[in-house]
Structure formats: structure tokens, C-alpha cells
Write an enzyme that holds these catalytic residues in place. Structure first.
Site, PDB file in Angstrom:
ATOM      1  N   ASN A  34      45.263  46.136 -10.305  1.00 26.58           N
ATOM      2  CA  ASN A  34      44.333  47.535 -10.979  1.00 26.58           C
ATOM      3  C   ASN A  34      44.621  48.775 -11.326  1.00 26.58           C
ATOM      4  O   ASN A  34      46.212  48.813 -12.047  1.00 26.58           O
ATOM      5  CB  ASN A  34      43.097  47.443 -10.129  1.00 26.58           C
ATOM      6  CG  ASN A  34      43.878  48.401  -8.274  1.00 26.58           C
ATOM      7  OD1 ASN A  34      44.479  48.807  -8.669  1.00 26.58           O
ATOM      8  ND2 ASN A  34      43.930  47.127  -7.595  1.00 26.58           N
ATOM      9  N   ARG A  35      43.752  49.541 -12.030  1.00 28.24           N
ATOM     10  CA  ARG A  35      43.954  50.883 -12.573  1.00 28.24           C
ATOM     11  C   ARG A  35      44.531  51.921 -11.744  1.00 28.24           C
ATOM     12  O   ARG A  35      45.316  53.092 -12.609  1.00 28.24           O
ATOM     13  CB  ARG A  35      42.952  51.353 -13.591  1.00 28.24           C
ATOM     14  CG  ARG A  35      42.325  50.127 -14.587  1.00 28.24           C
ATOM     15  CD  ARG A  35      41.463  51.038 -15.044  1.00 28.24           C
ATOM     16  NE  ARG A  35      40.476  50.192 -15.808  1.00 28.24           N
ATOM     17  CZ  ARG A  35      40.841  49.775 -17.714  1.00 28.24           C
ATOM     18  NH1 ARG A  35      41.781  50.273 -18.059  1.00 28.24           N
ATOM     19  NH2 ARG A  35      40.359  49.142 -18.037  1.00 28.24           N
TER      20      ARG A  35
END
Ligand code: CTP
Ligand code: CA
Length: 232
Positions: A34-35
Site C-alpha cells: 500500500n501507499r
């Protein structure tokens, strides 16, 4: 007589912090991620260390450096992060900033998955990862102070309050990651600034937008204030 150097507010306090994303393998060369950049979690670890705490940072894969003065343990997967955190108990406080992957691939392949003519793409079966914060929030060795984060795109406060109760946290730092405010160099995830609300059983406190370092300093001060009344 002993020379009396004025002690820092968190001297003698052991504090666990999680930060960064987790990487969940699909096969030896591919993963789900994820970011999360780790910026906010690492800044919190550094701010707590600056106040004298003995900080143990459990970090997922990030590109930023280990914070100065912080003992950092590097992990990849959510299950590894959970094991590392539980091995660090007991502690005076724990702050869960990591964006833990909610799911992992049920059987990560031992070999690189190959394209096979006529078979089409593989179907990944996902299973839920352990909730590390909830595990610690309900642990027999629960730290005196447990702080979680909540990344939401909608119903921010209602969702944060639900997480507070469900996970056994004392505070939830609630974060709006919707559209413009959300993602990329100027967003919450990846950017340098943050606007948070502090949700506790006592109510909701809104903090103005500030840098992640400032959020970290204020949160560290809040934690020091809360731990002041408990005996080392
Ligand atoms: N968290 C955790 N372990 C997980 C998932 C979340 O420790 N497997 C922690 C995060 O570090 C954060 C808090 O729980 O402090 C909330 O994470 P969030 O992703 O917002 O909540 P979830 O419970 O995963 O719910 P959802 O993603 O569906 O909103
Ligand atoms: Ca989640």
C-alpha cells in the site's frame, strides 16, 4: 550526593511504535503493498525518543532512514510485524501507525508463478491478517497506553470511535485519506503534512493541519502527559 540532571519526561519509558506498510508475498518476486511511506510513524518514534523514551520501532519496508536514537526492527509481512510487537511486550505505551495489509494471499507460491498458455490469469485467494493493534489492546500484558490510527475516506469520526472500542485503544488518531487530501506527494499518504483528530472516550479534539513532524511532537507530548500520572 548524586548529580541531579533534570530527567526527560519519558525517561525510563519503553514505547513500541509500528510504522510503514507491510508487504504480503504472492510469490518470491511479487507482493501486495500500500501507499504508506512510514513518514508519520517514524516521526513519532523520533519524537518519543527525543523526550527520553526507550523506543522500539517495528517498521515495514520503507525507503526512509531509521530514526536517530531508536532501536528499529525491520519486518515485511503483517504476521512478522505482529510477532515482533508481541515479543517487545511488556511496554508502557504502544503506538500503531503502520498501514498493515488487511489481507494476504492464502498460499504464497514457493516459485515464481508462470504464465501458462490457455490457463488465463491466476486467482488469488485472500485471507485476513491478524489485527496487531487489537491483539495488543486486549492482551494480558496490555501497555498502560494504547494509541491507534484510523485512515478513512468516509464517516471519519464514527469509524474512528468504532475502532477505539473494538481494538481496545485509548486514543485513535483519525486521518482523512479521501480524494484530494488523500494520496500522493501532497496527500496524507506519502506527503509531509497531516490533519488529524484525536478520538478518545473523552471526546474528539481537532488539530489544525501541520507537518507530520509537528503532529509527532504534539502526540509525543500528549503521551508524556498521559504517562506522567502512572509510576515507572
Ligand atoms: N492495524 C493493525 N493490524 C491490522 C490492521 C490495522 O495493527 N491488521 C492498526 C493500524 O496500525 C491502525 C489501526 O489498526 O492503528 C486502524 O487501521 P485501519 O486500517 O484504519 O483499520 P482496520 O481495522 O484495518 O479497518 P479498515 O481498513 O477496514 O478501515
Ligand atoms: Ca485496514
Amino acid at each position: 550526593a548524586r548529580l541531579d540532571v533534570s530527567p526527560k519526561p519519558l525517561s525510563g519509558r519503553r514505547i513500541i511504535v509500528t510504522s510503514g506498510p507491510t508487504h504480503e508475498p504472492i510469490d518470491p518476486v511479487r507482493y501486495i503493498a500500500n501507499r504508506s511511506s512510514g513518514k508519520q510513524g517514524h516521526a513519532i518514534a523520533a519524537a518519543l525518543a527525543k523526550l527520553g523514551a526507550d523506543v522500539r520501532l517495528v517498521s515495514g519496508p520503507v525507503t526512509i532512514a531509521d530514526p536517530a536514537g531508536v532501536k528499529t526492527i525491520h519486518v515485511e509481512r503483517a504476521q512478522e510485524m505482529r510477532d515482533a510487537v508481541e515479543q517487545l511486550l511488556p511496554a508502557d505505551a504502544a503506538v500503531f501507525v503502520a498501514a498493515v495489509a488487511d489481507w494476504r494471499s492464502e498460499n504464497s507460491a514457493g516459485e515464481k508463478i508462470k504464465k501458462v498458455a490457455g490457463e488465463g490469469p491466476p486467482v488469488l485467494r485472500m485471507v485476513e491478517n491478524p489485527d496487531i493493534l487489537a491483539g495488543v489492546g486486549h492482551h494480558s500484558q496490555r501497555p498502560g497506553l494504547v494509541v491507534g490510527f484510523a485512515a478513512e475516506t468516509q464517516d471519519l469520526l464514527r469509524n474512528a470511535e468504532a475502532k477505539l472500542r473494538k481494538k481496545g485503544a485509548d486514543f485513535i488518531v483519525a486521518n482523512d485519506v479521501s480524494h484530494e487530501s488523500g494520496i500522493g506527494p501532497s496527500g496524507v499518504m506519502g506527503g509531509d503534512r497531516n490533519r488529524v483528530r484525536i478520538v478518545s472516550r473523552a471526546g474528539v479534539e481537532e488539530w489544525p493541519e501541520m507537518s507530520k513532524d509537528e503532529v509527532a511532537a504534539r502526540l509525543a507530548a500528549l503521551i508524556a502527559e498521559r504517562l506522567k500520572t502512572t509510576v515507572v
